[in-house]
Structure formats: C-alpha cells, structure tokens
Design an enzyme around this catalytic site. Structure first.
Site, PDB file in Angstrom:
ATOM      1  CG  PHE A  95       7.852   1.697   1.528  1.00  0.00           C
ATOM      2  CD1 PHE A  95       7.759   2.361   0.205  1.00  0.00           C
ATOM      3  CD2 PHE A  95       6.847   1.844   2.355  1.00  0.00           C
ATOM      4  CE1 PHE A  95       6.635   3.341   0.151  1.00  0.00           C
ATOM      5  CE2 PHE A  95       5.970   2.708   2.192  1.00  0.00           C
ATOM      6  CZ  PHE A  95       5.793   3.631   0.965  1.00  0.00           C
ATOM      7  CD1 TRP A 115       5.302  -4.490  -7.188  1.00  0.00           C
ATOM      8  CD2 TRP A 115       3.518  -5.033  -6.185  1.00  0.00           C
ATOM      9  NE1 TRP A 115       4.466  -4.994  -8.055  1.00  0.00           N
ATOM     10  CE2 TRP A 115       3.128  -5.201  -7.453  1.00  0.00           C
ATOM     11  CE3 TRP A 115       2.291  -5.163  -5.509  1.00  0.00           C
ATOM     12  CZ2 TRP A 115       1.974  -5.530  -8.192  1.00  0.00           C
ATOM     13  CZ3 TRP A 115       1.087  -5.319  -6.007  1.00  0.00           C
ATOM     14  CH2 TRP A 115       1.076  -5.794  -7.577  1.00  0.00           C
ATOM     15  CD  GLU A 116       9.230  -3.193  -5.820  1.00  0.00           C
ATOM     16  OE1 GLU A 116       9.005  -2.903  -4.720  1.00  0.00           O
ATOM     17  OE2 GLU A 116       8.406  -2.537  -6.904  1.00  0.00           O
ATOM     18  CB  VAL A 174       2.767  -3.684   4.098  1.00  0.00           C
ATOM     19  CG1 VAL A 174       1.654  -2.684   3.282  1.00  0.00           C
ATOM     20  CG2 VAL A 174       3.552  -4.481   3.286  1.00  0.00           C
ATOM     21  CB  THR A 201      -0.363   3.534   0.326  1.00  0.00           C
ATOM     22  OG1 THR A 201      -1.012   3.254  -0.741  1.00  0.00           O
ATOM     23  CG2 THR A 201      -0.039   2.109   1.021  1.00  0.00           C
ATOM     24  CG  HIS A 256      -1.115   0.900  -3.261  1.00  0.00           C
ATOM     25  ND1 HIS A 256      -0.799   2.385  -3.564  1.00  0.00           N
ATOM     26  CD2 HIS A 256       0.057   0.500  -2.887  1.00  0.00           C
ATOM     27  CE1 HIS A 256       0.456   2.569  -3.737  1.00  0.00           C
ATOM     28  NE2 HIS A 256       0.985   1.449  -3.120  1.00  0.00           N
ATOM     29  CG  PHE A 290       5.276 -13.387   4.877  1.00  0.00           C
ATOM     30  CD1 PHE A 290       5.350 -13.070   3.874  1.00  0.00           C
ATOM     31  CD2 PHE A 290       4.397 -12.878   6.120  1.00  0.00           C
ATOM     32  CE1 PHE A 290       4.614 -11.596   3.323  1.00  0.00           C
ATOM     33  CE2 PHE A 290       3.460 -12.066   5.519  1.00  0.00           C
ATOM     34  CZ  PHE A 290       3.548 -11.344   4.169  1.00  0.00           C
TER      35      PHE A 290
END
Ligand code: INI
Length: 156
Positions: free
Chosen positions: A23, A58-59, A82, A87, A89, A114
């Site tokens: 993504f 998310w994964e 992100v 989005t 969310h 991270f």
C-alpha cells in the site's frame, strides 16, 4: 569504571527480515531503498537479508509475529506508509500497526524497527522517504542493526 553496553553499527554476522507494505508503494519502495542502503553500508551481504511483501500496514503484526517465531532473524524492519488523506480508518490502521508491532517485539524478544510513516499528507510522506527530512527506512534499519547487536551482547 562504569561498564557501558551498547550496540554496534555493524551488520556482520546478523540476519535481517524487511517486511514491506505494498500500500502506498511509491513511498514504501523509497523506504526499502533507504533500509537496504543502511544494511549494505554497515556490511550486510544480500544473503543476510530477506524481503517479505505484505498488502498493507494492517498486516504487519501477524507477519512480524510469524517471522519472529521462525527464529531465523536478529531483527525485523517494518516499512509502511499510512497517510491520513487516504482513508477514514487511518487511526485504526496506524494504531494497530504500532501497538501490534510493539507487542511482537516485547513478547518474542526479537527487535522490531518501526519504519512505518504516519503522515497527514502525501508531501510529508515524500519528505520522510528520501527528500527533505531524510529517509525513515534508513533510520529504521540503523535502529534494527544497533538493537540486534545490543541484544546479542545482552544474551551472552
Ligand atoms: N494500508 C497502509 O499501509 N497505508 C494506508 O494508508 C492504508 N489506508 O489508508 O487504508 C492502508 N490500508 C490497507 C490496510 O493496511 C489493509 O491492508 C487492508 O485493510 C486489508 O486488511
């Protein structure tokens, strides 16, 4: 005299997994370039690096947990982007990725870096992936190298 224990910025003898989200790949490709640059500059050969591709941020937690369970790597580097504009969310995806990865590291003992950008705009993500504000993929890989080295010392 004080005994100072700290990790070395050398990849010698260490194995790394890079988990990278597809993504926003126009950003995560740049983070991957930065992470590979850090690993190679600190002495890592290609055989020491596994790249694992996942759909989105998310994964990350489920993937990092599976990688840690294999016990084949000294550190896991997670690279994602992100972006709030994409989005509603945003909070769920970014929040779960962050807390899930912190839990994986704490519970498995395998350091998880991270390298997931959480930004309000695409421009901010571009800035942090090799433009104005450095490359967070490079930074995450350097942290992974230091922590892998540190934990190896603490375990012996
Ligand atoms: N995944 C990201 O890595 N970044 C995002 O900005 C994002 N947005 O905006 O939705 C995103 N969503 C996909 C998510 O990570 C999962 O792959 C998807 O929900 C399927 O589980």
């Amino acid at each position: 005299m004080m005994n100072v224990i700290e990790g070395q910025l050398s990849s010698a003898g260490l194995r790394f997994a890079i988990v990278v989200a597809r993504f926003n790949s126009f950003i995560t490709d740049r983070l991957l370039t930065g992470a590979l640059d850090a690993l190679k500059r600190t002495g890592a050969a290609e055989e020491q690096i596994d790249i694992i591709r996942i759909p989105g941020s998310w994964e990350f937690p489920i993937t990092a947990r599976a990688v840690a369970a294999q016990k084949r790597h000294d550190a896991i580097i997670c690279l994602g982007a992100v972006i709030r504009g994409d989005t509603p969310h945003f909070e769920f995806v970014a929040g779960e990725a962050a807390s899930g990865l912190a839990r994986v590291a704490a519970e498995t003992g395998v350091p998880v870096a991270f390298g997931v950008l959480t930004t309000n705009t695409v421009e901010q993500a571009v800035d942090r992936s090799g433009a104005k504000s450095g490359n967070k993929g490079f930074d995450a890989a350097m942290t992974a190298i230091e922590m892998a080295s540190l934990l190896r010392q603490l375990k012996t």
